[in-house]
Write a protein that holds these residues in place. Structure first.
Motif, PDB file in Angstrom:
ATOM      1  N   PRO A 147       0.827  -1.215   0.000  1.00 30.30           N
ATOM      2  CA  PRO A 147       0.000   0.000   0.000  1.00 30.30           C
ATOM      3  C   PRO A 147       0.863   1.268   0.000  1.00 30.30           C
ATOM      4  O   PRO A 147       1.125   1.852   1.038  1.00 30.30           O
ATOM      5  N   THR A 148       1.327   1.683  -1.170  1.00 26.93           N
ATOM      6  CA  THR A 148       2.116   2.902  -1.267  1.00 26.93           C
ATOM      7  C   THR A 148       1.430   3.884  -2.197  1.00 26.93           C
ATOM      8  O   THR A 148       0.621   3.507  -3.032  1.00 26.93           O
ATOM      9  N   ALA A 149       1.753   5.131  -2.028  1.00 28.08           N
ATOM     10  CA  ALA A 149       1.227   6.186  -2.879  1.00 28.08           C
ATOM     11  C   ALA A 149       2.406   7.009  -3.373  1.00 28.08           C
ATOM     12  O   ALA A 149       3.506   6.939  -2.828  1.00 28.08           O
ATOM     13  N   ARG A 172      -0.642  14.616  -3.247  1.00 25.64           N
ATOM     14  CA  ARG A 172      -0.745  13.166  -3.341  1.00 25.64           C
ATOM     15  C   ARG A 172      -1.252  12.848  -4.740  1.00 25.64           C
ATOM     16  O   ARG A 172      -2.267  13.375  -5.180  1.00 25.64           O
ATOM     17  N   GLY A 216       5.679   6.599  -0.961  1.00 28.31           N
ATOM     18  CA  GLY A 216       5.651   6.446   0.487  1.00 28.31           C
ATOM     19  C   GLY A 216       4.356   5.801   0.937  1.00 28.31           C
ATOM     20  O   GLY A 216       3.359   5.841   0.232  1.00 28.31           O
ATOM     21  N   ARG A 217       4.381   5.204   2.128  1.00 25.81           N
ATOM     22  CA  ARG A 217       3.164   4.607   2.690  1.00 25.81           C
ATOM     23  C   ARG A 217       2.131   5.677   2.988  1.00 25.81           C
ATOM     24  O   ARG A 217       0.936   5.460   2.859  1.00 25.81           O
ATOM     25  N   ASP A 218       2.630   6.854   3.426  1.00 28.43           N
ATOM     26  CA  ASP A 218       1.789   8.006   3.702  1.00 28.43           C
ATOM     27  C   ASP A 218       2.642   9.252   3.523  1.00 28.43           C
ATOM     28  O   ASP A 218       3.823   9.168   3.198  1.00 28.43           O
ATOM     29  N   GLU A 219       2.037  10.426   3.729  1.00 25.46           N
ATOM     30  CA  GLU A 219       2.767  11.682   3.488  1.00 25.46           C
ATOM     31  C   GLU A 219       3.992  11.840   4.394  1.00 25.46           C
ATOM     32  O   GLU A 219       5.062  12.215   3.916  1.00 25.46           O
ATOM     33  N   GLU A 246       7.774  12.373   3.070  1.00 22.20           N
ATOM     34  CA  GLU A 246       8.520  13.562   3.498  1.00 22.20           C
ATOM     35  C   GLU A 246       9.838  13.167   4.170  1.00 22.20           C
ATOM     36  O   GLU A 246      10.866  13.812   3.966  1.00 22.20           O
ATOM     37  N   ASP A 284       5.907   9.549   5.611  1.00 19.28           N
ATOM     38  CA  ASP A 284       6.937   8.631   5.124  1.00 19.28           C
ATOM     39  C   ASP A 284       7.629   9.198   3.889  1.00 19.28           C
ATOM     40  O   ASP A 284       8.859   9.170   3.784  1.00 19.28           O
ATOM     41  N   TYR A 326       3.869  10.821  -4.018  1.00 18.85           N
ATOM     42  CA  TYR A 326       3.695  12.198  -3.583  1.00 18.85           C
ATOM     43  C   TYR A 326       4.585  13.105  -4.408  1.00 18.85           C
ATOM     44  O   TYR A 326       5.745  12.791  -4.663  1.00 18.85           O
ATOM     45  N   THR A 364       2.980  20.125  -1.371  1.00 13.19           N
ATOM     46  CA  THR A 364       2.912  18.666  -1.415  1.00 13.19           C
ATOM     47  C   THR A 364       1.592  18.265  -2.050  1.00 13.19           C
ATOM     48  O   THR A 364       0.554  18.843  -1.744  1.00 13.19           O
TER      49      THR A 364
END
Length: 82
Positions: free
Chosen positions: A5-7, A52, A28-31, A35, A33, A9, A50
Motif C-alpha cells: 500500500p504505497t502512494a 498526493r 511512500g506509505r503516507d505523506e 517527506e 513517510d 507524492y 505537497t
C-alpha cells in the motif's frame, strides 16, 4: 500477488542554497513517510507544496485505443499553470 500500500507524492521544495525544485516524485506509505525520504535526500530543504498523486491499479482488461490516447495526451505537469 499482494501489492504494497504505497502512494506517490509530488513535492515542490526550496533547497538550502535557495534553488526551487519542482516535480519531485517520491513513493511512500503516507505523506510523513514520503517527506522523511525527501528530507534524507535534500537536507535542510523547505517544502513549499505537497500533492498526493493517484496511482492506477494494474489493468485486468486489454488496452483500448482511448487508453492509449489518454496516455499520450495526459497532463504534462502535476503543478497548475498560472
Amino acid at each position: 500477488m499482494q501489492l504494497s500500500p504505497t502512494a506517490k507524492y509530488g513535492f515542490r521544495i526550496r533547497t538550502r542554497s535557495g534553488a526551487v525544485v519542482d516535480n519531485l516524485l517520491i513513493f511512500g506509505r503516507d505523506e510523513p513517510d514520503a517527506e522523511r525520504k525527501l528530507r534524507q535526500i535534500y537536507l535542510g530543504c523547505e517544502i513549499l507544496e505537497t500533492k498526493r498523486l493517484l496511482i492506477q491499479a494494474p489493468r485486468t482488461s486489454p488496452v483500448t485505443f482511448e487508453d492509449v490516447v489518454d496516455l499520450i495526451a495526459g497532463p504534462t505537469s502535476i503543478w497548475p499553470t498560472e
